[in-house]
Design an enzyme around this catalytic site. Structure first.
Site, PDB file in Angstrom:
ATOM      1  N   ARG A  36       0.802  -1.230   0.000  1.00 54.97           N
ATOM      2  CA  ARG A  36       0.000   0.000   0.000  1.00 54.97           C
ATOM      3  C   ARG A  36       0.832   1.275   0.000  1.00 54.97           C
ATOM      4  NH1 ARG A  36      -1.868  -3.704   3.118  1.00 54.97           N
ATOM      5  NH2 ARG A  36      -3.892  -4.635   2.684  1.00 54.97           N
ATOM      6  N   HIS A 122       1.900 -14.798   7.770  1.00 56.38           N
ATOM      7  CA  HIS A 122       1.400 -14.991   6.402  1.00 56.38           C
ATOM      8  C   HIS A 122       2.250 -15.983   5.614  1.00 56.38           C
ATOM      9  CE1 HIS A 122      -0.709 -10.837   6.864  1.00 56.38           C
ATOM     10  NE2 HIS A 122      -1.332 -11.799   7.505  1.00 56.38           N
ATOM     11  N   CYS A 155       2.671 -33.270  -5.588  1.00 51.28           N
ATOM     12  CA  CYS A 155       3.255 -33.941  -4.427  1.00 51.28           C
ATOM     13  C   CYS A 155       3.694 -35.357  -4.814  1.00 51.28           C
ATOM     14  CB  CYS A 155       2.215 -34.000  -3.313  1.00 51.28           C
ATOM     15  SG  CYS A 155       2.740 -34.929  -1.868  1.00 51.28           S
TER      16      CYS A 155
HETATM   17  P1  NAD Z   1       1.566  -2.255   3.596  1.00 51.97           P
HETATM   18  O1  NAD Z   1       2.003  -2.243   2.175  1.00 51.97           O
HETATM   19  O2  NAD Z   1       0.122  -2.102   3.898  1.00 51.97           O
HETATM   20  O3  NAD Z   1       2.316  -1.070   4.377  1.00 51.97           O
HETATM   21  C1  NAD Z   1       3.685  -0.833   4.290  1.00 51.97           C
HETATM   22  C2  NAD Z   1       3.963   0.493   4.987  1.00 51.97           C
HETATM   23  O4  NAD Z   1       5.376   0.642   5.068  1.00 51.97           O
HETATM   24  C3  NAD Z   1       3.432   1.725   4.207  1.00 51.97           C
HETATM   25  O5  NAD Z   1       2.878   2.656   5.116  1.00 51.97           O
HETATM   26  C4  NAD Z   1       4.695   2.294   3.578  1.00 51.97           C
HETATM   27  O6  NAD Z   1       4.612   3.695   3.348  1.00 51.97           O
HETATM   28  C5  NAD Z   1       5.715   1.948   4.646  1.00 51.97           C
HETATM   29  N1  NAD Z   1       7.092   1.885   4.150  1.00 51.97           N
HETATM   30  C6  NAD Z   1       7.525   1.585   2.903  1.00 51.97           C
HETATM   31  N2  NAD Z   1       8.873   1.602   2.863  1.00 51.97           N
HETATM   32  C7  NAD Z   1       9.284   1.916   4.125  1.00 51.97           C
HETATM   33  C8  NAD Z   1      10.554   2.076   4.709  1.00 51.97           C
HETATM   34  N3  NAD Z   1      11.687   1.924   4.008  1.00 51.97           N
HETATM   35  N4  NAD Z   1      10.629   2.368   6.018  1.00 51.97           N
HETATM   36  C9  NAD Z   1       9.503   2.535   6.758  1.00 51.97           C
HETATM   37  N5  NAD Z   1       8.269   2.411   6.238  1.00 51.97           N
HETATM   38  C10 NAD Z   1       8.156   2.092   4.936  1.00 51.97           C
HETATM   39  O7  NAD Z   1       2.153  -3.553   4.243  1.00 51.97           O
HETATM   40  P2  NAD Z   1       1.689  -4.397   5.518  1.00 51.97           P
HETATM   41  O8  NAD Z   1       1.159  -3.501   6.565  1.00 51.97           O
HETATM   42  O9  NAD Z   1       2.787  -5.348   5.789  1.00 51.97           O
HETATM   43  O10 NAD Z   1       0.433  -5.255   5.060  1.00 51.97           O
HETATM   44  C11 NAD Z   1       0.236  -5.765   3.813  1.00 51.97           C
HETATM   45  C12 NAD Z   1       0.555  -7.224   3.506  1.00 51.97           C
HETATM   46  O11 NAD Z   1       1.672  -7.150   2.692  1.00 51.97           O
HETATM   47  C13 NAD Z   1       0.953  -8.197   4.518  1.00 51.97           C
HETATM   48  O12 NAD Z   1      -0.066  -9.113   4.618  1.00 51.97           O
HETATM   49  C14 NAD Z   1       2.198  -8.927   3.911  1.00 51.97           C
HETATM   50  O13 NAD Z   1       1.976 -10.316   3.929  1.00 51.97           O
HETATM   51  C15 NAD Z   1       2.230  -8.467   2.521  1.00 51.97           C
HETATM   52  N6  NAD Z   1       3.488  -8.191   1.795  1.00 51.97           N
HETATM   53  C16 NAD Z   1       4.679  -8.710   2.182  1.00 51.97           C
HETATM   54  C17 NAD Z   1       5.816  -8.388   1.487  1.00 51.97           C
HETATM   55  C18 NAD Z   1       7.122  -8.977   1.941  1.00 51.97           C
HETATM   56  O14 NAD Z   1       7.156 -10.106   2.398  1.00 51.97           O
HETATM   57  N7  NAD Z   1       8.213  -8.229   1.857  1.00 51.97           N
HETATM   58  C19 NAD Z   1       5.772  -7.536   0.391  1.00 51.97           C
HETATM   59  C20 NAD Z   1       4.504  -7.027  -0.010  1.00 51.97           C
HETATM   60  C21 NAD Z   1       3.371  -7.358   0.720  1.00 51.97           C
END
Ligand code: NAD
Length: 254
Positions: A36, A122, A155
């Site tokens: 997001r 997750h 599997c």
């Molecule tokens: P989200 O995308 O809703 O929120 C991420 C937040 O982090 C945002 O507010 C963004 O502005 C902020 N952000 C981005 N870069 C940043 C930085 N360098 N430092 C600090 N803040 C930063 O993500 P969420 O709350 O984790 O929820 C969404 C879902 O995303 C989860 O269910 C997760 O499973 C999944 N997800 C995981 C990954 C991963 O494993 N890396 C990647 C994408 C989505």
């Protein structure tokens, strides 16, 4: 309200059971887009594509998923960044009860956090499972079979459909990780939420539980979150900069 690293460190100075709750934002500095944020995945992808029902019903979708998994995705070869390493340092200094992550990238573990200190709510893109018999084959074996010409490997034990352990929409959260996270939330003496909009449930109940017992609640995020109004201190900015500063401020005095 927005505060400083010094204010957050002062709040957490005498705490030894800190719970870390992390989200996709902790991994953007490792090159993995969040969902997001300004360049988030949901700007170009439909969440409805990521349902268990679709995965089970659509062989073409499974073939695409395996291809993405084993070739050009940003998750392939991503390295932990200073924020992941700061979390591992906090653990090594005996100040943490555990880390509950929403991330599927496995970077907390490669960043040095032991698996027993981690709850991956997750799932994990590197883990493999059979949806029928629940066996857990090795990723390297499945990857080899894919390279050898099986676009949708099944599997070897029961012939069932294989997937990564990543939780798709419509799928239960892994019970062991959820139980662990719930126990830690009940016993933590502070919580730091990092890189998350705190908008995905039931995961977001975990930091909420800690904060609702009156424990310090620090948010480290670039941009607003759904729980800013309940934070004790909010640090605005990059996790890769702020987390090492915060952890150094907490542990250098030890
Ligand atoms: P989200 O995308 O809703 O929120 C991420 C937040 O982090 C945002 O507010 C963004 O502005 C902020 N952000 C981005 N870069 C940043 C930085 N360098 N430092 C600090 N803040 C930063 O993500 P969420 O709350 O984790 O929820 C969404 C879902 O995303 C989860 O269910 C997760 O499973 C999944 N997800 C995981 C990954 C991963 O494993 N890396 C990647 C994408 C989505």
């Amino acid at each position: 309200m927005d505060g400083t690293v010094a204010e957050a460190a002062a709040l957490l100075r005498d705490r030894s059971e800190i719970l870390i709750f992390s989200g996709a934002g902790i991994s953007t500095e490792s090159g993995i887009p969040d969902f997001r944020g300004p360049s988030g995945v949901w700007k170009t992808t439909d969440p409805a594509d990521f349902t268990l029902q679709r995965y089970l019903a659509d062989p073409d979708f499974r073939r695409d998923s395996w291809e993405k998994r084993f070739t050009a995705t940003t998750l392939h070869g991503a390295e932990p960044n200073p924020a992941h390493r700061a979390v591992a340092k906090l653990w090594n200094r005996g100040r943490m009860i555990g880390c509950v992550t929403q991330n599927i990238d496995g970077l907390h573990a490669t960043g040095g956090l032991p698996l027993f200190a981690l709850a991956e709510l997750h799932g994990n893109v590197h883990g493999m499972m059979c949806v029928r018999c629940n066996s857990r084959p090795e990723r390297t074996d499945i990857e080899q079979r894919w390279h050898d010409g099986e676009p949708d490997p099944k599997c070897e034990g029961c012939g069932g459909i294989l997937k990564t352990t990543t939780v798709l929409f419509g799928e239960q959260l892994p019970e062991r990780d959820m139980n662990r996270a719930t126990l830690w939330a009940a016993a933590a003496d502070a919580v730091i939420a990092v890189g998350t909009t705190l908008s995905v449930y039931p995961a977001a109940f975990i930091p909420m539980d800690v904060a609702s017992r009156g424990m310090p609640f620090v948010i480290v995020n670039e941009g607003p979150t759904e729980m800013d109004h309940t934070a004790t201190v909010r640090l605005e900015g990059k996790a890769g900069t702020l987390m090492p500063q915060l952890v150094d401020a907490l542990t250098d005095a030890d």
